[in-house]
Design an enzyme around this catalytic site. Sequence first.
Site, PDB file in Angstrom:
ATOM      1  N   GLU B 194       0.837  -1.214   0.000  1.00 35.31           N
ATOM      2  CA  GLU B 194       0.000   0.000   0.000  1.00 35.31           C
ATOM      3  C   GLU B 194       0.869   1.260   0.000  1.00 35.31           C
ATOM      4  O   GLU B 194       0.364   2.369   0.116  1.00 35.31           O
ATOM      5  CB  GLU B 194      -0.918   0.007   1.224  1.00 35.31           C
ATOM      6  CG  GLU B 194      -2.185  -0.817   1.032  1.00 35.31           C
ATOM      7  CD  GLU B 194      -1.928  -2.256   0.653  1.00 35.31           C
ATOM      8  OE1 GLU B 194      -1.283  -2.961   1.447  1.00 35.31           O
ATOM      9  OE2 GLU B 194      -2.329  -2.666  -0.443  1.00 35.31           O
ATOM     10  N   ASN B 279      -0.698  -7.238  -4.256  1.00 39.06           N
ATOM     11  CA  ASN B 279      -1.325  -6.358  -5.246  1.00 39.06           C
ATOM     12  C   ASN B 279      -0.301  -5.502  -5.979  1.00 39.06           C
ATOM     13  O   ASN B 279       0.748  -5.171  -5.433  1.00 39.06           O
ATOM     14  CB  ASN B 279      -2.360  -5.455  -4.551  1.00 39.06           C
ATOM     15  CG  ASN B 279      -1.745  -4.654  -3.428  1.00 39.06           C
ATOM     16  OD1 ASN B 279      -1.369  -5.217  -2.414  1.00 39.06           O
ATOM     17  ND2 ASN B 279      -1.603  -3.350  -3.600  1.00 39.06           N
ATOM     18  N   ASP B 326      -7.729  -4.970  -5.525  1.00 36.40           N
ATOM     19  CA  ASP B 326      -6.783  -5.304  -4.453  1.00 36.40           C
ATOM     20  C   ASP B 326      -6.910  -6.758  -4.027  1.00 36.40           C
ATOM     21  O   ASP B 326      -6.968  -7.064  -2.839  1.00 36.40           O
ATOM     22  CB  ASP B 326      -6.940  -4.380  -3.232  1.00 36.40           C
ATOM     23  CG  ASP B 326      -5.912  -4.718  -2.149  1.00 36.40           C
ATOM     24  OD1 ASP B 326      -4.770  -5.045  -2.509  1.00 36.40           O
ATOM     25  OD2 ASP B 326      -6.259  -4.676  -0.953  1.00 36.40           O
TER      26      ASP B 326
END
Lengths: 162, 610
Positions: B194, B279, B326
Amino acid sequence: MLNKKSRSKHIGILSIAVLALSITTASADNQNVNNQAPSEQQASQEPGSFIVKDGKVDPNTYQGYLTYTRHCQACHGPDALGSSFAPSLSKAAERRSFAEIASTIAGGLQIQPGRVMPSFAEDPSVISNIGNIYSYLKARASGELGRGRPKVIEEMLNEEEG
Amino acid sequence: MLPETRLAIATIGLLAISMAQANENQLELQQNPDLWATQLGNYQGHRYSELDQITRENVGQLQPQWQFSTGVLRGHEGGPLYVGDGRLYIHTPFPNKVFALDLEDEGRIIWSYEPDQDFRVIPVMCCDTVNRGLAYSDGKLFLGQADNTLIALDAETGELLWDASNGDHTIGESNTMSPLVVHDKVIMGISGGEFGIRGHMTAYNVETGEREWRGYSNGPDDDVLIDPETTLMMGEPIGESDLGLTTWPEGEWERGGGAPWGWITYDPELDLIYYGTGNPGTWNPEQRTVDGEPADNKWAITVFARDPNNGEVKWVYQKVPFDEWDYDGVNENQLIDIEIDGEQRKGLAIIDRTGFGFLLDRETGELLVAEKYAPETNWASHYDMETGRPVVNDEFSTFAQGVDVNTTDICPTAMGAKNMQPSSYSPDTGLIYAGINRICMNYEPFETNYVAGQPYVGATLTMMPAPVEEGGMEGRMGSFIAWDPVKGEVVWEVDERFAVWSGALTTAGNLAFYGTLEGHIKAVDIETGEELWRFKTPSGIIGNINTFRHNGKQYIGVLSGVGGWAGIGLAAGLENPEEGLGAVSAFSGLDEYTKLGGILTVFALPDSDT
């Protein structure tokens, strides 16, 4: 694709500018939005003030919702309700002034080793929206605004786009 | 080609044996059913125990023997290790304390260790400061600290033997995973998907901590350690060079995520390690297109089979090319030997984030089965078994719907139909047992800019419980399921109020165990799912249930301590999508059931029953 991209950029720039824009056009808003009391309309320009009508909100509060969801929710949980990781910010907004909340967002916080909030001072999309975040939190704290993604009051949305 | 490969494996094998007792030690420990020497129970990731003192018949008598507070709040993932020396070794979330507890003295602390690490790593840990536990080999314990320091401790004394730096928190890298010891190497991934990091898997020397190889998840083949002539994809050589670079818009691979932060499994016969990558960078798919068209973003959300000796990639399978949800592909790869169409195959099973249960051939990476274990799954209708690619449903494609458009009612959520909670495979039943999440989402991508060390997400999410099928529990957000990996069918399902975020255990006592977010540890009949026993621990369970035998007595050990992404997302409860905006939710908040606090609880049968 290109259209989509340029539109999204446009909105991004627009949203960053929302706070400034809405302050500079405050007097125009007062004149144009007839169905609201001037004091209420004026209030929506101050950090922490908000308008909720039939579950819909003013554009600043909406921008506050978006900013919260993009930047704060990952730790503080959905809808400003808190999580196992970080406290409820709608509760915090009941007790804390705008100055306190703003300085925490800008400066971060270390409560004890292992409990740390980062500084968002270098993130323009947060910093330019601190007032809007506070409005969203106050709206949630008041109980007037429910959970989830609110819609914008139509006449105010048109005003923004105009 | 084949003889050459064999020769190469044989040579490497000899070399490994001569250098490394570590692997043999760990293998030996795993093969002793009394022990629980690695987080997943064995290299194959089965989380199954041959112990059968605790059975369907007597599990109702199971009692807590003692409890131990770790003194740490935050989510407690992973579980206790038992290597036969009369102690339990446990760990905590940040600050990543390690304890050696005396099994013969109700958990008295024999030694404890607390690293001195930079707390500024905490803000780059997206989903709580969790840690999935210790690894052990040959008298050494290995811990991946949050701040990316990999350490080796003397298991006897708790003394620090060496430390190595595996990453940099100032660019968003952190660590949550449990390392795996294979041969003379400790193998570690990285977290930070992230934060626009570039994922990597790295091997360190077990004796010295010296770095031996690193394979990146994206970028040029030389960095990924791919040889397009020999590395297989869907059973054939990849052929094309540098797909980890060409399937991205200019430079985006450098912040292309693919963080491998889940579990690593290992096949000692094939001498291959397996893991999945996370991801691909930003959650906004638009920013990962090439010329405005979807691009595969290799090798994010990919299963890697690597040679543990040098990191070379034997095969790859990309589960989700061009992610739009995601669907972080790190879930564990369970190595199971199964019969398909009368033929014995070396299988690799995944209860995946995507809601699909996969079965692959672990020698070649060919896709054998891809079926939905979570029936609400709607982002893809099915997998094309020829190409191995999902057939995406446009209605739930966040790219097709567009930037700044809120695509609604996508199932499953970004949390996945299953997250990191490791499942269990029972060789007795041939089934996989898994705690799963029954949650859907709305997903709105937005344009985001990369700033080193800052979140690089670019999507806004809201979550809601998945629709309940006929006969399902009203308002449920999780289930515990038995899955047939060959038929691709759910055999039975038990619904739970909240997502089931704990690692499962099965035993030869015909039992399956799991924990709930409210804090219950439960034992169910392995054949039917019928609940046979439960105990309410002091906090929600996101740790794994482990079992072992000491002085003739079988124990069950579990860390409770709510947190993780589950604690962040579910603390306040979810909104019922059927209700109007702002209505009082019918769905419970986790906050009403449990609070923070790390506790180890150790269970056994009363002496009269053993």
